[in-house]
Scaffold this motif. Structure first.
Motif, short mmCIF file in Angstrom:
data_model
loop_
_atom_site.label_atom_id
_atom_site.label_comp_id
_atom_site.label_asym_id
_atom_site.label_seq_id
_atom_site.Cartn_x
_atom_site.Cartn_y
_atom_site.Cartn_z
N ASN A 153 20.48 -5.96 22.91
CA ASN A 153 20.87 -6.96 23.90
C ASN A 153 22.31 -7.45 23.69
OD1 ASN A 153 18.40 -6.83 25.19
ND2 ASN A 153 17.54 -8.53 24.03
N GLU A 154 22.68 -7.67 22.44
CA GLU A 154 24.04 -8.15 22.17
C GLU A 154 25.07 -7.08 22.49
OE1 GLU A 154 24.29 -9.71 18.22
OE2 GLU A 154 22.81 -11.28 18.62
N LEU A 155 24.81 -5.84 22.08
CA LEU A 155 25.78 -4.78 22.35
C LEU A 155 25.84 -4.44 23.84
CD1 LEU A 155 25.17 -2.38 19.33
CD2 LEU A 155 27.12 -3.90 19.71
N ALA A 156 24.72 -4.49 24.52
CA ALA A 156 24.70 -4.19 25.95
C ALA A 156 25.46 -5.25 26.74
CB ALA A 156 23.26 -4.09 26.46
N GLY A 157 25.56 -6.44 26.20
CA GLY A 157 26.28 -7.51 26.87
C GLY A 157 27.80 -7.39 26.75
N LEU A 158 28.26 -6.51 25.89
CA LEU A 158 29.70 -6.32 25.72
C LEU A 158 30.25 -5.42 26.81
CD1 LEU A 158 29.90 -5.72 21.85
CD2 LEU A 158 30.32 -7.85 23.09
N SER A 159 31.52 -5.59 27.11
CA SER A 159 32.17 -4.71 28.09
C SER A 159 32.48 -3.37 27.42
CB SER A 159 33.47 -5.36 28.59
OG SER A 159 34.42 -5.39 27.54
N ASP A 160 32.81 -2.39 28.24
CA ASP A 160 33.17 -1.08 27.70
C ASP A 160 34.41 -1.19 26.80
OD1 ASP A 160 31.07 0.18 28.94
OD2 ASP A 160 32.24 0.78 30.70
N ARG A 161 35.31 -2.06 27.16
CA ARG A 161 36.52 -2.26 26.37
C ARG A 161 36.18 -2.84 24.99
NH1 ARG A 161 42.23 -1.79 26.78
NH2 ARG A 161 43.01 -2.95 25.00
N GLU A 162 35.27 -3.83 24.96
CA GLU A 162 34.87 -4.43 23.69
C GLU A 162 34.13 -3.43 22.82
OE1 GLU A 162 34.32 -9.10 24.95
OE2 GLU A 162 32.80 -7.64 25.60
N LEU A 163 33.29 -2.61 23.45
CA LEU A 163 32.59 -1.57 22.69
C LEU A 163 33.58 -0.57 22.12
CD1 LEU A 163 29.48 -0.87 24.96
CD2 LEU A 163 29.47 -1.85 22.66
N GLY A 176 34.61 0.86 18.30
CA GLY A 176 34.45 2.30 18.03
C GLY A 176 33.13 2.84 18.55
N LEU A 177 32.57 2.17 19.56
CA LEU A 177 31.29 2.58 20.12
C LEU A 177 31.42 2.94 21.58
CD1 LEU A 177 29.01 -0.26 18.67
CD2 LEU A 177 29.27 2.05 17.79
N HIS A 178 30.51 3.78 22.02
CA HIS A 178 30.36 4.09 23.44
C HIS A 178 29.00 3.55 23.86
CE1 HIS A 178 29.60 6.57 27.03
NE2 HIS A 178 30.91 6.49 27.18
N ARG A 179 28.85 3.24 25.12
CA ARG A 179 27.61 2.65 25.62
C ARG A 179 26.39 3.52 25.30
NH1 ARG A 179 27.00 -1.81 27.93
NH2 ARG A 179 29.21 -2.08 28.33
N SER A 180 26.58 4.83 25.26
CA SER A 180 25.47 5.74 24.98
C SER A 180 25.02 5.66 23.52
CB SER A 180 25.85 7.18 25.31
OG SER A 180 26.90 7.62 24.46
N MET A 181 25.77 5.02 22.66
CA MET A 181 25.45 4.93 21.23
C MET A 181 24.68 3.66 20.88
SD MET A 181 29.25 6.04 19.92
CE MET A 181 28.91 5.93 18.20
N ILE A 182 24.47 2.77 21.84
CA ILE A 182 23.91 1.45 21.55
C ILE A 182 22.53 1.55 20.89
CG2 ILE A 182 22.99 -0.65 22.61
CD1 ILE A 182 25.37 -0.60 24.51
N ARG A 183 21.62 2.32 21.47
CA ARG A 183 20.26 2.37 20.93
C ARG A 183 20.23 2.96 19.52
NH1 ARG A 183 16.76 4.97 25.52
NH2 ARG A 183 18.75 5.75 26.19
N ARG A 184 21.02 3.99 19.29
CA ARG A 184 21.04 4.61 17.96
C ARG A 184 21.61 3.64 16.92
NH1 ARG A 184 24.95 9.35 17.26
NH2 ARG A 184 26.26 7.56 17.46
N VAL A 185 22.68 2.97 17.27
CA VAL A 185 23.30 2.01 16.35
C VAL A 185 22.34 0.85 16.08
CG1 VAL A 185 25.17 0.32 16.15
CG2 VAL A 185 25.66 2.63 16.94
N ALA A 186 21.65 0.39 17.12
CA ALA A 186 20.70 -0.72 16.96
C ALA A 186 19.54 -0.30 16.05
CB ALA A 186 20.18 -1.16 18.31
N MET A 187 19.03 0.90 16.21
CA MET A 187 17.92 1.37 15.37
C MET A 187 18.37 1.49 13.92
SD MET A 187 14.76 2.14 15.20
CE MET A 187 14.32 2.33 16.90
N GLN A 188 19.55 2.01 13.70
CA GLN A 188 20.08 2.13 12.34
C GLN A 188 20.28 0.74 11.73
OE1 GLN A 188 23.77 4.23 12.11
NE2 GLN A 188 23.75 4.31 9.88
N ALA A 189 20.79 -0.20 12.49
CA ALA A 189 21.01 -1.55 11.98
C ALA A 189 19.68 -2.22 11.62
CB ALA A 189 21.76 -2.39 13.02
N ALA A 190 18.68 -2.05 12.47
CA ALA A 190 17.38 -2.64 12.21
C ALA A 190 16.74 -2.04 10.96
CB ALA A 190 16.47 -2.45 13.42
#
Length: 74
Positions: free
Chosen positions: A40-50, A54-68
């Motif tokens: 939710n936090e990463l999805a709320g960021l703009s593409d520029r902020e991502l 160093g992230l792309h929107r397609s990486m959000i779920r993978r990064v979130a799973m790794q963080a969890a």
């Protein structure tokens, strides 16, 4: 002739199994909550902020799973 015998299972065996099951459920729920919060936090960021992170929107779920997983493993 009457014979009385008692057969009892160890008291800790069933309780330990249930306790382990409850702990496993708690851990999985905590991991899921951390995953959802991160997504939710990463999805709320703009593409520029991502991109700044160093992230792309397609990486959000993978990064979130790794963080969890990393957070709960500590």
């Amino acid at each position: 002739m009457a014979v009385a015998s008692t057969h009892t299972a160890p008291k800790s065996a069933p309780a330990f199994g249930i306790a382990a099951l409850v702990e496993n459920a708690k851990t999985r729920f905590a991991r899921y909550r951390m995953y959802r919060q991160t997504v939710n936090e990463l999805a709320g960021l703009s593409d520029r902020e991502l991109a700044d992170l160093g992230l792309h929107r397609s990486m959000i779920r993978r990064v979130a799973m790794q963080a969890a997983n990393d957070h709960i493993a500590q």
